[in-house]
Design a protein around this motif. Structure first.
Motif, PDB file in Angstrom:
ATOM      1  N   MET A 230      50.015 -15.478  -7.760  1.00 51.53           N
ATOM      2  CA  MET A 230      50.596 -15.848  -6.462  1.00 51.53           C
ATOM      3  C   MET A 230      50.327 -14.776  -5.418  1.00 51.53           C
ATOM      4  N   LEU A 231      50.315 -13.519  -5.842  1.00 52.67           N
ATOM      5  CA  LEU A 231      49.983 -12.442  -4.916  1.00 52.67           C
ATOM      6  C   LEU A 231      48.487 -12.416  -4.620  1.00 52.67           C
ATOM      7  N   ARG A 232      47.675 -12.527  -5.675  1.00 56.19           N
ATOM      8  CA  ARG A 232      46.223 -12.453  -5.489  1.00 56.19           C
ATOM      9  C   ARG A 232      45.685 -13.623  -4.660  1.00 56.19           C
ATOM     10  N   ALA A 233      46.234 -14.825  -4.882  1.00 55.28           N
ATOM     11  CA  ALA A 233      45.741 -16.003  -4.172  1.00 55.28           C
ATOM     12  C   ALA A 233      46.394 -16.186  -2.803  1.00 55.28           C
ATOM     13  N   GLY A 234      47.265 -15.262  -2.417  1.00 52.53           N
ATOM     14  CA  GLY A 234      47.838 -15.298  -1.069  1.00 52.53           C
ATOM     15  C   GLY A 234      48.911 -16.334  -0.865  1.00 52.53           C
ATOM     16  N   LEU A 235      49.680 -16.668  -1.930  1.00 56.57           N
ATOM     17  CA  LEU A 235      50.771 -17.636  -1.779  1.00 56.57           C
ATOM     18  C   LEU A 235      52.011 -16.995  -1.179  1.00 56.57           C
ATOM     19  N   VAL A 236      52.322 -15.765  -1.595  1.00 59.42           N
ATOM     20  CA  VAL A 236      53.554 -15.098  -1.174  1.00 59.42           C
ATOM     21  C   VAL A 236      53.301 -13.625  -0.930  1.00 59.42           C
ATOM     22  N   ARG A 237      54.246 -13.012  -0.236  1.00 58.73           N
ATOM     23  CA  ARG A 237      54.315 -11.561  -0.112  1.00 58.73           C
ATOM     24  C   ARG A 237      55.783 -11.150  -0.173  1.00 58.73           C
ATOM     25  N   GLN A 238      56.076 -10.101  -0.934  1.00 65.12           N
ATOM     26  CA  GLN A 238      57.452  -9.638  -1.055  1.00 65.12           C
ATOM     27  C   GLN A 238      57.866  -8.887   0.203  1.00 65.12           C
ATOM     28  N   THR A 239      59.070  -9.223   0.713  1.00 63.70           N
ATOM     29  CA  THR A 239      59.593  -8.544   1.900  1.00 63.70           C
ATOM     30  C   THR A 239      60.767  -7.626   1.574  1.00 63.70           C
ATOM     31  N   ALA A 240      61.426  -7.867   0.443  1.00 65.49           N
ATOM     32  CA  ALA A 240      62.501  -7.017  -0.067  1.00 65.49           C
ATOM     33  C   ALA A 240      62.620  -7.370  -1.545  1.00 65.49           C
ATOM     34  N   ALA A 241      63.405  -6.612  -2.283  1.00 67.62           N
ATOM     35  CA  ALA A 241      63.518  -6.864  -3.722  1.00 67.62           C
ATOM     36  C   ALA A 241      63.959  -8.302  -3.995  1.00 67.62           C
ATOM     37  N   GLY A 242      63.098  -9.056  -4.679  1.00 61.63           N
ATOM     38  CA  GLY A 242      63.434 -10.427  -5.043  1.00 61.63           C
ATOM     39  C   GLY A 242      63.421 -11.421  -3.902  1.00 61.63           C
ATOM     40  N   ILE A 243      62.856 -11.051  -2.748  1.00 60.14           N
ATOM     41  CA  ILE A 243      62.806 -11.933  -1.577  1.00 60.14           C
ATOM     42  C   ILE A 243      61.359 -12.013  -1.106  1.00 60.14           C
ATOM     43  N   TYR A 244      60.882 -13.244  -0.906  1.00 59.77           N
ATOM     44  CA  TYR A 244      59.464 -13.446  -0.604  1.00 59.77           C
ATOM     45  C   TYR A 244      59.252 -14.283   0.646  1.00 59.77           C
ATOM     46  N   ALA A 245      58.224 -13.903   1.396  1.00 58.32           N
ATOM     47  CA  ALA A 245      57.719 -14.762   2.469  1.00 58.32           C
ATOM     48  C   ALA A 245      56.683 -15.692   1.852  1.00 58.32           C
ATOM     49  N   TRP A 246      56.756 -16.970   2.213  1.00 59.46           N
ATOM     50  CA  TRP A 246      55.798 -17.943   1.703  1.00 59.46           C
ATOM     51  C   TRP A 246      54.687 -18.098   2.729  1.00 59.46           C
ATOM     52  N   LEU A 247      53.501 -17.664   2.368  1.00 56.09           N
ATOM     53  CA  LEU A 247      52.341 -17.753   3.253  1.00 56.09           C
ATOM     54  C   LEU A 247      51.824 -19.196   3.262  1.00 56.09           C
ATOM     55  N   PRO A 248      50.894 -19.529   4.167  1.00 57.07           N
ATOM     56  CA  PRO A 248      50.523 -20.934   4.357  1.00 57.07           C
ATOM     57  C   PRO A 248      50.165 -21.700   3.090  1.00 57.07           C
TER      58      PRO A 248
ATOM     59  N   SER B 114      51.931 -15.654 -13.329  1.00 59.68           N
ATOM     60  CA  SER B 114      52.214 -16.373 -12.085  1.00 59.68           C
ATOM     61  C   SER B 114      52.441 -15.416 -10.931  1.00 59.68           C
ATOM     62  N   HIS B 115      53.133 -14.308 -11.167  1.00 62.12           N
ATOM     63  CA  HIS B 115      53.384 -13.333 -10.111  1.00 62.12           C
ATOM     64  C   HIS B 115      52.061 -12.714  -9.643  1.00 62.12           C
TER      65      HIS B 115
END
Length: 440
Positions: free
Chosen positions: A26-44, A22-23
């Motif tokens: 989610m990164l490959r399909a552009g769902l999220v990007r990590q901004t700090a350890a264990g914290i994610y920005a949710w992309l569109p 899943s990790h």
């Protein structure tokens, strides 16, 4: 949505630090990007999935009679001192001081705050029972955040809190939420088995967690095959049917299911060997009945029917909305990418032109895009100047339920290709037939 105008940064390769499916996806399909350890920005695309999951959770809570509100993320430490949990909770709690040197915290949960709000305005048994809920961001400072949103520090959660005049009422509220959870997870397109669980820092002696079966789950699970045959939606059961809700709870409780934390070898031995199921699973929901743990410690009392003062009984009920995104992917993917259940897919249809330089293909795609959109169908139209193979690979990775593929050869024969992402089945249809199937 035209893909050329969407912020959807897909990746060809999985990042080296992503350990579970899943990790990686989610990164490959552009769902999220990590901004700090264990914290994610949710992309569109990730945000669209989160909203759909949240809406289903919301609808089933409303259907069960819970009332939505919104509490703040920051809480006063004084509330937690009243309950005795401020020092007991542990280092997972993010403690903060404001400019006036007052102790604050980023809420990991809301039992104290909801109890404080309730005691300020509810004085009589006539105001009970009540179940209040919200969908809010939480923070728990995991020592080793990992597995993407499955074990992050910031997460989106639905938490509900019930208040009842006595234990019988509180247990009925618990059974009500049990049914609401079964219906919620079925609508999300996953099977989440309710299992007896430890209560942990929340407290109480009655607790179930809901486990989605997946090889990468953090818990080892044991359950009777009866859960595979269970009527999860229980559509014939009304929330006003207290006896039916109790019977449902008893069926769930007497049919063996447990995580490694609560596994009972003696009871497990009583299950017929051919009905024993073992595996691993991911917790996506947790419900608790804890009596007066918070209401008593925080001085919540209401006048009872005879005029005496009564301490309400409470329960709490959580669903990990953001964790569900990862759990659904863990349970529903293949070697090419995500396979979204239709109810939570960011778009229903992926529209692809195999030749962006073919005027007839482009014109047909534009016409189909307009007709599907006008019919209320959510479409992701890949109108990029890319090779057809690249576009199809992106669509498989993103995992939309349907792909409608338009190419010069098919158009010359009056057909387009409709592919079901879950089964891989492909059929050639006229444009009108394809539109009719997608809008049916």
């Amino acid at each position: 949505m035209r893909l050329s105008r969407c912020f959807l940064p897909v990746m060809k390769e999985s990042p080296s630090d992503a350990q579970i499916v899943s990790h990686k996806l989610m990164l490959r399909a552009g769902l999220v990007r990590q901004t700090a350890a264990g914290i994610y920005a949710w992309l569109p695309i990730g945000w669209r999935v989160l909203q759909k999951i949240g809406q289903i959770v919301r609808e089933e809570q409303d259907r069960a009679g819970a009332i939505e509100m919104l509490m703040p993320t920051l809480q006063s430490a004084d509330l937690w001192r009243q309950s005795g949990r401020y020092d007991a909770y542990g280092p997972e709690m993010l403690r903060i001081k404001d400019r006036h040197d007052r102790d604050m915290l980023y809420g990991p949960t809301n039992e104290e705050m909801i109890t404080d709000l309730f005691r300020g305005d509810v004085k009589s048994y006539r105001d009970l029972p009540r179940t209040l809920y919200h969908i809010q961001w939480k923070f728990r400072d995991e020592v080793r955040p990992r597995f993407g949103v499955m074990r992050g520090r910031e997460f989106l959660m639905k938490d509900a809190y019930s208040f009842d005049i006595d234990e019988a009422g509180a247990r009925n509220s618990y059974y009500t939420q049990l049914l609401a959870y079964l219906r919620t997870f079925q609508r999300l397109g996953i099977r989440a088995v309710p299992m007896k669980a430890a209560s942990g820092p929340i407290g109480g002696d009655l607790s179930h967690e809901f486990i989605v079966l997946a090889p990468t789950g953090e818990s080892e699970v044991f359950y009777d095959a009866a859960f595979e045959e269970f009527d999860w939606a229980q559509e014939a059961l009304s929330y006003d049917d207290a006896d039916g809700l109790k019977a449902l709870f008893e069926k769930v409780s007497t049919t063996y299911s447990a995580t490694d934390e609560t596994h009972d070898e003696a009871r497990w031995a009583e299950v017929s060997p051919d009905r024993r199921r073992e595996g691993r699973g991911i917790e996506v929901g947790h419900i608790f009945y804890f009596g007066d743990k918070y209401s008593a410690s925080m001085g919540l009392k209401v006048s009872g029917p005879d005029g005496s003062m009564v301490t309400p009984q409470m329960g709490s009920y959580g669903i990990g909305v953001s964790r569900l995104v990862g759990a659904i992917i863990e349970a529903s993917h293949d070697e090419n990418g995500i396979v979204w259940p239709e109810t939570v897919a960011p778009w229903k249809v992926g529209l692809v032109t195999m030749r962006g330089d073919d005027e007839a293909s482009v014109q047909a795609a534009e016409d189909i895009y307009k007709k599907l959109t006008a019919a209320g169908i959510e479409v992701l139209y890949d109108d990029r100047d890319e090779r057809g193979g690249v576009k199809l690979g992106s669509m498989d990775l993103i995992g939309l339920p349907w792909q409608l593929v338009i190419g010069p050869r098919g158009l010359a024969q009056g057909v387009v290709e409709l592919k079901c992402r879950r089964t891989g089945e492909k059929v050639e249809l006229s444009i009108d037939s394809a539109l009719e199937r997608l809008t049916a």
